[in-house]
Design a protein around this motif. Structure first.
Motif, PDB file in Angstrom:
ATOM      1  N   ARG A 193      15.383 -28.267 -16.902  1.00  0.00           N
ATOM      2  CA  ARG A 193      16.797 -28.122 -17.298  1.00  0.00           C
ATOM      3  C   ARG A 193      17.126 -26.699 -17.702  1.00  0.00           C
ATOM      4  N   ARG A 194      16.181 -26.033 -18.320  1.00  0.00           N
ATOM      5  CA  ARG A 194      16.396 -24.672 -18.814  1.00  0.00           C
ATOM      6  C   ARG A 194      15.626 -23.658 -17.977  1.00  0.00           C
ATOM      7  N   SER A 195      15.556 -23.886 -16.696  1.00  0.00           N
ATOM      8  CA  SER A 195      14.735 -23.050 -15.816  1.00  0.00           C
ATOM      9  C   SER A 195      15.145 -21.576 -15.844  1.00  0.00           C
ATOM     10  N   ALA A 196      16.382 -21.294 -16.178  1.00  0.00           N
ATOM     11  CA  ALA A 196      16.823 -19.897 -16.241  1.00  0.00           C
ATOM     12  C   ALA A 196      16.128 -19.136 -17.368  1.00  0.00           C
ATOM     13  N   LYS A 197      15.614 -19.855 -18.359  1.00  0.00           N
ATOM     14  CA  LYS A 197      14.953 -19.198 -19.485  1.00  0.00           C
ATOM     15  C   LYS A 197      13.481 -18.899 -19.227  1.00  0.00           C
ATOM     16  N   LEU A 198      12.915 -19.438 -18.149  1.00  0.00           N
ATOM     17  CA  LEU A 198      11.497 -19.225 -17.871  1.00  0.00           C
ATOM     18  C   LEU A 198      11.261 -17.774 -17.491  1.00  0.00           C
ATOM     19  N   PRO A 199      10.426 -17.072 -18.248  1.00  0.00           N
ATOM     20  CA  PRO A 199      10.146 -15.664 -17.937  1.00  0.00           C
ATOM     21  C   PRO A 199       9.472 -15.519 -16.572  1.00  0.00           C
ATOM     22  N   ALA A 200       9.688 -14.387 -15.929  1.00  0.00           N
ATOM     23  CA  ALA A 200       9.103 -14.139 -14.610  1.00  0.00           C
ATOM     24  C   ALA A 200       7.636 -13.746 -14.715  1.00  0.00           C
ATOM     25  N   GLU A 201       7.254 -13.068 -15.772  1.00  0.00           N
ATOM     26  CA  GLU A 201       5.878 -12.595 -15.925  1.00  0.00           C
ATOM     27  C   GLU A 201       4.977 -13.794 -16.242  1.00  0.00           C
ATOM     28  N   PRO A 202       3.823 -13.948 -15.555  1.00  0.00           N
ATOM     29  CA  PRO A 202       2.994 -15.147 -15.700  1.00  0.00           C
ATOM     30  C   PRO A 202       2.534 -15.457 -17.126  1.00  0.00           C
ATOM     31  N   LEU A 203       2.074 -14.475 -17.895  1.00  0.00           N
ATOM     32  CA  LEU A 203       1.627 -14.756 -19.258  1.00  0.00           C
ATOM     33  C   LEU A 203       2.803 -15.172 -20.135  1.00  0.00           C
ATOM     34  N   ALA A 204       3.922 -14.525 -19.965  1.00  0.00           N
ATOM     35  CA  ALA A 204       5.117 -14.894 -20.738  1.00  0.00           C
ATOM     36  C   ALA A 204       5.579 -16.302 -20.354  1.00  0.00           C
ATOM     37  N   ALA A 205       5.498 -16.644 -19.069  1.00  0.00           N
ATOM     38  CA  ALA A 205       5.863 -17.987 -18.619  1.00  0.00           C
ATOM     39  C   ALA A 205       4.917 -19.020 -19.225  1.00  0.00           C
ATOM     40  N   ARG A 206       3.617 -18.703 -19.264  1.00  0.00           N
ATOM     41  CA  ARG A 206       2.619 -19.607 -19.858  1.00  0.00           C
ATOM     42  C   ARG A 206       2.939 -19.850 -21.332  1.00  0.00           C
ATOM     43  N   LYS A 207       3.226 -18.783 -22.065  1.00  0.00           N
ATOM     44  CA  LYS A 207       3.553 -18.923 -23.481  1.00  0.00           C
ATOM     45  C   LYS A 207       4.834 -19.754 -23.650  1.00  0.00           C
ATOM     46  N   TYR A 208       5.809 -19.544 -22.773  1.00  0.00           N
ATOM     47  CA  TYR A 208       7.049 -20.302 -22.847  1.00  0.00           C
ATOM     48  C   TYR A 208       6.765 -21.797 -22.639  1.00  0.00           C
ATOM     49  N   LEU A 209       5.952 -22.133 -21.624  1.00  0.00           N
ATOM     50  CA  LEU A 209       5.626 -23.534 -21.344  1.00  0.00           C
ATOM     51  C   LEU A 209       4.910 -24.175 -22.536  1.00  0.00           C
ATOM     52  N   PHE A 210       3.926 -23.474 -23.104  1.00  0.00           N
ATOM     53  CA  PHE A 210       3.220 -24.008 -24.262  1.00  0.00           C
ATOM     54  C   PHE A 210       4.161 -24.143 -25.457  1.00  0.00           C
ATOM     55  N   GLY A 211       5.068 -23.196 -25.617  1.00  0.00           N
ATOM     56  CA  GLY A 211       6.029 -23.271 -26.718  1.00  0.00           C
ATOM     57  C   GLY A 211       6.940 -24.478 -26.592  1.00  0.00           C
ATOM     58  N   VAL A 212       7.414 -24.741 -25.382  1.00  0.00           N
ATOM     59  CA  VAL A 212       8.270 -25.914 -25.163  1.00  0.00           C
ATOM     60  C   VAL A 212       7.483 -27.185 -25.475  1.00  0.00           C
ATOM     61  N   LEU A 213       6.252 -27.271 -24.955  1.00  0.00           N
ATOM     62  CA  LEU A 213       5.432 -28.461 -25.206  1.00  0.00           C
ATOM     63  C   LEU A 213       5.146 -28.626 -26.697  1.00  0.00           C
ATOM     64  N   ARG A 214       4.846 -27.542 -27.359  1.00  0.00           N
ATOM     65  CA  ARG A 214       4.585 -27.597 -28.807  1.00  0.00           C
ATOM     66  C   ARG A 214       5.804 -28.130 -29.551  1.00  0.00           C
ATOM     67  N   ASN A 215       6.987 -27.620 -29.217  1.00  0.00           N
ATOM     68  CA  ASN A 215       8.204 -28.075 -29.892  1.00  0.00           C
ATOM     69  C   ASN A 215       8.487 -29.542 -29.612  1.00  0.00           C
ATOM     70  N   VAL A 216       8.255 -29.969 -28.385  1.00  0.00           N
ATOM     71  CA  VAL A 216       8.450 -31.381 -28.052  1.00  0.00           C
ATOM     72  C   VAL A 216       7.527 -32.247 -28.900  1.00  0.00           C
ATOM     73  N   MET A 217       6.261 -31.802 -28.990  1.00  0.00           N
ATOM     74  CA  MET A 217       5.292 -32.598 -29.743  1.00  0.00           C
ATOM     75  C   MET A 217       5.611 -32.632 -31.231  1.00  0.00           C
ATOM     76  N   LEU A 218       6.206 -31.573 -31.745  1.00  0.00           N
ATOM     77  CA  LEU A 218       6.573 -31.538 -33.157  1.00  0.00           C
ATOM     78  C   LEU A 218       7.824 -32.360 -33.450  1.00  0.00           C
ATOM     79  N   ASN A 219       8.752 -32.433 -32.502  1.00  0.00           N
ATOM     80  CA  ASN A 219      10.081 -32.964 -32.811  1.00  0.00           C
ATOM     81  C   ASN A 219      10.433 -34.313 -32.176  1.00  0.00           C
ATOM     82  N   THR A 220       9.592 -34.825 -31.291  1.00  0.00           N
ATOM     83  CA  THR A 220       9.976 -36.033 -30.561  1.00  0.00           C
ATOM     84  C   THR A 220       9.281 -37.264 -31.115  1.00  0.00           C
TER      85      THR A 220
END
Length: 171
Positions: free
Chosen positions: A49-76
């Motif tokens: 849904r928020r694909s526009a926010k995914l960074p282009a650089e691979p390490l930044a994209a990895r951190k973004y994916l882990f951050g989203v998963l972490r937030n989901v696990m904390l809040n859902t």
């Protein structure tokens, strides 16, 4: 048949590259694999849904994916979110196919779980998920020096706990 956008290809590539690590991250932080599947499914929906926010650089994209998963696990609340067909398919597949590579020594896992939550998460990100200490600090929203201090304290506590477990019992 429509052509996929560059953004869709970038999201697909980032998810494909990190999917096993994301699943392992979720599995190590929940009581059962079904909850890991729920969390990962919810996180991937958010990423799409928020694909526009995914960074282009691979390490930044990895951190973004882990951050989203972490937030989901904390809040859902997992009990209220089990309806997605994709999540049901993933849950069924995980129930059938055990992960032989997911073997963490129980004494180490217990020692990490006994740490304060902030220290335990930092240790997991560095040692189980392969992030550098600086990247883990950024992912957790910590100052690098704060992360270094927490990490040093956690290492000392783990060393003490694991050394204590290795001592023979005196009879």
């Amino acid at each position: 048949m429509s052509r996929r956008s560059e953004r869709e290809r970038r999201v697909e590539a980032a998810v494909a590259t990190n999917l096993d690590d994301l699943l392992a991250y979720a599995e190590r932080r929940v009581a059962n694999r079904a909850d890991a599947a729920d969390a990962l499914g919810d996180a991937l929906e958010i990423v799409w849904r928020r694909s526009a926010k995914l960074p282009a650089e691979p390490l930044a994209a990895r951190k973004y994916l882990f951050g989203v998963l972490r937030n989901v696990m904390l809040n859902t609340n997992r009990a209220n979110r089990r309806g997605s067909v994709a999540v049901q398919r993933l849950r069924a597949e995980l129930a059938v196919a055990p992960r032989p590579d997911f073997e963490v020594r129980l004494d180490v896992q217990a020692a990490v779980a006994a740490l304060p939550a902030a220290q335990a998460e930092l240790v997991r990100l560095v040692h189980w998920d392969g992030f550098s200490l600086a990247d883990a600090a950024e992912l957790l929203g910590l100052n690098a020096s704060t992360a270094r201090g927490r990490y040093a304290t956690a290492r000392a506590a783990l060393q003490a706990a694991l050394t204590e477990q290795d001592r023979p019992l005196v009879r």
